[in-house]
Design a protein around this motif. Sequence first.
Motif, PDB file in Angstrom:
ATOM      1  N   UNK A   1      33.146  48.256  42.763  1.00 47.11           N
ATOM      2  CA  UNK A   1      32.069  49.219  42.531  1.00 47.11           C
ATOM      3  C   UNK A   1      31.012  49.174  43.632  1.00 47.11           C
ATOM      4  N   UNK A   2      30.573  50.339  44.077  1.00 46.32           N
ATOM      5  CA  UNK A   2      29.554  50.417  45.112  1.00 46.32           C
ATOM      6  C   UNK A   2      30.057  50.188  46.524  1.00 46.32           C
TER       7      UNK A   2
ATOM      8  N   UNK B   1      35.955  46.275  33.459  1.00 50.63           N
ATOM      9  CA  UNK B   1      35.609  44.896  33.139  1.00 50.63           C
ATOM     10  C   UNK B   1      36.067  43.896  34.183  1.00 50.63           C
ATOM     11  N   UNK B   2      36.437  44.391  35.357  1.00 44.30           N
ATOM     12  CA  UNK B   2      36.974  43.526  36.415  1.00 44.30           C
ATOM     13  C   UNK B   2      35.910  42.583  36.963  1.00 44.30           C
ATOM     14  N   UNK B   3      36.377  41.493  37.544  1.00 42.94           N
ATOM     15  CA  UNK B   3      35.449  40.496  38.079  1.00 42.94           C
ATOM     16  C   UNK B   3      35.656  40.267  39.575  1.00 42.94           C
ATOM     17  N   UNK B   4      36.388  41.139  40.244  1.00 40.40           N
ATOM     18  CA  UNK B   4      36.679  40.916  41.656  1.00 40.40           C
ATOM     19  C   UNK B   4      35.897  41.833  42.561  1.00 40.40           C
TER      20      UNK B   4
ATOM     21  N   UNK C   1      37.414  31.894  36.843  1.00 43.13           N
ATOM     22  CA  UNK C   1      38.444  32.920  37.015  1.00 43.13           C
ATOM     23  C   UNK C   1      38.433  33.551  38.386  1.00 43.13           C
ATOM     24  N   UNK C   2      37.603  33.093  39.274  1.00 49.17           N
ATOM     25  CA  UNK C   2      37.428  33.747  40.554  1.00 49.17           C
ATOM     26  C   UNK C   2      37.610  32.750  41.690  1.00 49.17           C
TER      27      UNK C   2
END
Length: 92
Positions: free
Chosen positions: A8-9, A38-41, A63-64
């Motif tokens: 995003x962005x 809901x992604x975290x990347x 998780x990252x």
Amino acid sequence: RELVMLGPGSEHGRSLCPQTAALLDHIPAARHLAEEVGACGNAIFATLAPGTRLHPHCGPTNTRLTCHLGVQVPPSCGIRVGTEARTWRQGR
């Protein structure tokens, strides 16, 4: 300052760095983690001013994977992860 390249962005960053954007587009797992609901990347370029010192920090989950790559490395610049400290070296 941060320039977002994936997630995003990222529109502005991708327009400024099209070759990097194209490279990231060839990593399906990275795109999936950045684009799903809901992604975290993400992928970013971050600029740190000379003498900047970041306080120890960590994310809320395990998780990252965070990777750091020094693009322009001034002398005496280092990184510490946990108890392990390293010195950045240009091109390494």
